[in-house]
Design a protein around this motif. Sequence first.
Motif, mmCIF file in Angstrom:
data_model
loop_
_atom_site.group_PDB
_atom_site.id
_atom_site.type_symbol
_atom_site.label_atom_id
_atom_site.label_comp_id
_atom_site.label_asym_id
_atom_site.label_seq_id
_atom_site.Cartn_x
_atom_site.Cartn_y
_atom_site.Cartn_z
ATOM 1 N N ILE A 80 0.843 -1.210 0.000
ATOM 2 C CA ILE A 80 0.000 0.000 0.000
ATOM 3 C C ILE A 80 0.867 1.244 0.000
ATOM 4 O O ILE A 80 0.586 2.218 -0.724
ATOM 5 C CB ILE A 80 -0.959 -0.018 1.209
ATOM 6 N N ARG A 81 1.944 1.244 0.785
ATOM 7 C CA ARG A 81 2.858 2.395 0.794
ATOM 8 C C ARG A 81 3.486 2.602 -0.581
ATOM 9 O O ARG A 81 3.597 3.736 -1.065
ATOM 10 C CB ARG A 81 3.961 2.200 1.844
ATOM 11 N N ILE A 82 3.894 1.508 -1.195
ATOM 12 C CA ILE A 82 4.476 1.591 -2.536
ATOM 13 C C ILE A 82 3.450 2.154 -3.517
ATOM 14 O O ILE A 82 3.767 3.027 -4.340
ATOM 15 C CB ILE A 82 4.952 0.192 -2.991
ATOM 16 N N ALA A 83 2.219 1.674 -3.423
ATOM 17 C CA ALA A 83 1.161 2.114 -4.334
ATOM 18 C C ALA A 83 0.853 3.587 -4.171
ATOM 19 O O ALA A 83 0.646 4.311 -5.160
ATOM 20 C CB ALA A 83 -0.098 1.277 -4.100
ATOM 21 N N GLU A 84 0.818 4.051 -2.951
ATOM 22 C CA GLU A 84 0.521 5.474 -2.705
ATOM 23 C C GLU A 84 1.619 6.358 -3.283
ATOM 24 O O GLU A 84 1.337 7.427 -3.838
ATOM 25 C CB GLU A 84 0.339 5.716 -1.208
ATOM 26 N N ARG A 85 2.876 5.906 -3.171
ATOM 27 C CA ARG A 85 3.966 6.694 -3.764
ATOM 28 C C ARG A 85 3.875 6.673 -5.289
ATOM 29 O O ARG A 85 4.117 7.697 -5.950
ATOM 30 C CB ARG A 85 5.324 6.130 -3.312
ATOM 31 N N ALA A 86 3.538 5.528 -5.840
ATOM 32 C CA ALA A 86 3.380 5.421 -7.286
ATOM 33 C C ALA A 86 2.266 6.340 -7.782
ATOM 34 O O ALA A 86 2.411 7.015 -8.811
ATOM 35 C CB ALA A 86 3.091 3.980 -7.680
ATOM 36 N N ALA A 87 1.165 6.389 -7.047
ATOM 37 C CA ALA A 87 0.029 7.235 -7.443
ATOM 38 C C ALA A 87 0.423 8.704 -7.469
ATOM 39 O O ALA A 87 -0.085 9.473 -8.301
ATOM 40 C CB ALA A 87 -1.145 7.001 -6.492
ATOM 41 N N GLU A 88 1.329 9.101 -6.592
ATOM 42 C CA GLU A 88 1.791 10.496 -6.565
ATOM 43 C C GLU A 88 2.563 10.855 -7.833
ATOM 44 O O GLU A 88 2.646 12.029 -8.196
ATOM 45 C CB GLU A 88 2.678 10.729 -5.338
ATOM 46 N N MET A 89 3.104 9.870 -8.511
ATOM 47 C CA MET A 89 3.879 10.108 -9.731
ATOM 48 C C MET A 89 3.005 10.198 -10.970
ATOM 49 O O MET A 89 3.510 10.507 -12.062
ATOM 50 C CB MET A 89 4.919 8.992 -9.900
ATOM 51 N N ILE A 90 1.722 9.903 -10.830
ATOM 52 C CA ILE A 90 0.806 9.889 -11.971
ATOM 53 C C ILE A 90 0.070 11.218 -12.024
ATOM 54 O O ILE A 90 -0.590 11.616 -11.067
ATOM 55 C CB ILE A 90 -0.180 8.712 -11.851
ATOM 56 N N THR A 103 0.846 -5.755 -6.199
ATOM 57 C CA THR A 103 1.244 -4.372 -5.886
ATOM 58 C C THR A 103 0.591 -3.392 -6.848
ATOM 59 O O THR A 103 0.129 -2.317 -6.444
ATOM 60 C CB THR A 103 2.775 -4.228 -5.918
ATOM 61 N N THR A 104 0.538 -3.740 -8.122
ATOM 62 C CA THR A 104 -0.109 -2.864 -9.100
ATOM 63 C C THR A 104 -1.615 -2.779 -8.852
ATOM 64 O O THR A 104 -2.234 -1.751 -9.138
ATOM 65 C CB THR A 104 0.169 -3.341 -10.534
ATOM 66 N N LEU A 105 -2.195 -3.827 -8.304
ATOM 67 C CA LEU A 105 -3.614 -3.758 -7.920
ATOM 68 C C LEU A 105 -3.817 -2.699 -6.841
ATOM 69 O O LEU A 105 -4.809 -1.952 -6.854
ATOM 70 C CB LEU A 105 -4.096 -5.124 -7.424
ATOM 71 N N GLN A 106 -2.861 -2.597 -5.925
ATOM 72 C CA GLN A 106 -2.946 -1.555 -4.900
ATOM 73 C C GLN A 106 -2.803 -0.162 -5.521
ATOM 74 O O GLN A 106 -3.405 0.803 -5.038
ATOM 75 C CB GLN A 106 -1.864 -1.772 -3.840
ATOM 76 N N ILE A 107 -2.018 -0.050 -6.596
ATOM 77 C CA ILE A 107 -1.922 1.241 -7.290
ATOM 78 C C ILE A 107 -3.282 1.626 -7.853
ATOM 79 O O ILE A 107 -3.713 2.785 -7.745
ATOM 80 C CB ILE A 107 -0.873 1.188 -8.418
ATOM 81 N N ALA A 108 -3.962 0.673 -8.462
ATOM 82 C CA ALA A 108 -5.302 0.950 -8.998
ATOM 83 C C ALA A 108 -6.227 1.468 -7.902
ATOM 84 O O ALA A 108 -6.987 2.429 -8.114
ATOM 85 C CB ALA A 108 -5.880 -0.315 -9.634
ATOM 86 N N LYS A 109 -6.157 0.866 -6.730
ATOM 87 C CA LYS A 109 -6.994 1.310 -5.614
ATOM 88 C C LYS A 109 -6.640 2.734 -5.190
ATOM 89 O O LYS A 109 -7.517 3.488 -4.740
ATOM 90 C CB LYS A 109 -6.840 0.349 -4.431
ATOM 91 N N ALA A 110 -5.377 3.104 -5.353
ATOM 92 C CA ALA A 110 -4.940 4.450 -4.965
ATOM 93 C C ALA A 110 -5.294 5.505 -6.009
ATOM 94 O O ALA A 110 -5.130 6.701 -5.759
ATOM 95 C CB ALA A 110 -3.426 4.453 -4.719
ATOM 96 N N LEU A 111 -5.784 5.069 -7.172
ATOM 97 C CA LEU A 111 -6.078 5.998 -8.265
ATOM 98 C C LEU A 111 -7.563 6.320 -8.420
ATOM 99 O O LEU A 111 -7.909 7.128 -9.290
ATOM 100 C CB LEU A 111 -5.567 5.411 -9.592
#
Length: 253
Positions: A80-90, A103-111
Amino acid sequence: MLAAERKIKIIEYVRKHNVASVAQLSQDFGVHEATIRRDLSEIEKEGRLRRTHGGVVLVEGVSSEPSFTVRASERVEEKIRIAERAAEMIEEGDNIILDSGTTTLQIAKALVNKSNLTIVTNDINIAAELRDCKDIKVIVTGGILYPESFMLNGLFTDNALKTLHVSKAFIAIPAFHPKRGLTHFDDRLVSSKRSMIEAATETIVVTDHTKLGGVSLHMVAPINQIKTLITGKEASETQIRQFVESGVGVYTV
């Protein structure tokens, strides 16, 4: 005992016991802890051991991974921490690829609260997560369905990816080494990941710390094709330094 011989003995010890502490190795080999730390640092640079908090573990070739269900329940907070940081880059207006993975599924949830995005994915779980997002266009690649993970893969997947260009691709991988790059144990999954990387201006690897330093059978991409790594703060300082020295920008969260 010479340093070279001691390092061989240390590797044999860790292989036998799976894990070892600096204090235990110091006691067993009759040398100062500083000497053991220096030995471990040199062995780690060779990619044969990985330092952990207070100890060391053997780096073995990655030949498999747990089921999707098991992986989805492991290291969730880190992902989740990784995903939240990734979302900040989008950024608004971005076209991105989200590779199939937990992990990428968690990115989707953060978007879900983002807008004006186009997301390309080969993961039905990710597409379903974003189904109610009116301001996010989702493109599903098509391909052969892997029922256990809801991943799409194969010729149709590759053909779809080869027609696209995106600003960022977020790649999931079971093994990422600072010298050998991205590798995978399953040859069937290599082609689609390569196509994702080729379609992107910027490739970002998102993976928890346990995948770092691993090497598997099939080459996906050399280290110079990877611009950024996002991983957990659980990764060791030595691991992070090795990726930085290889030219990868690293975010630990």
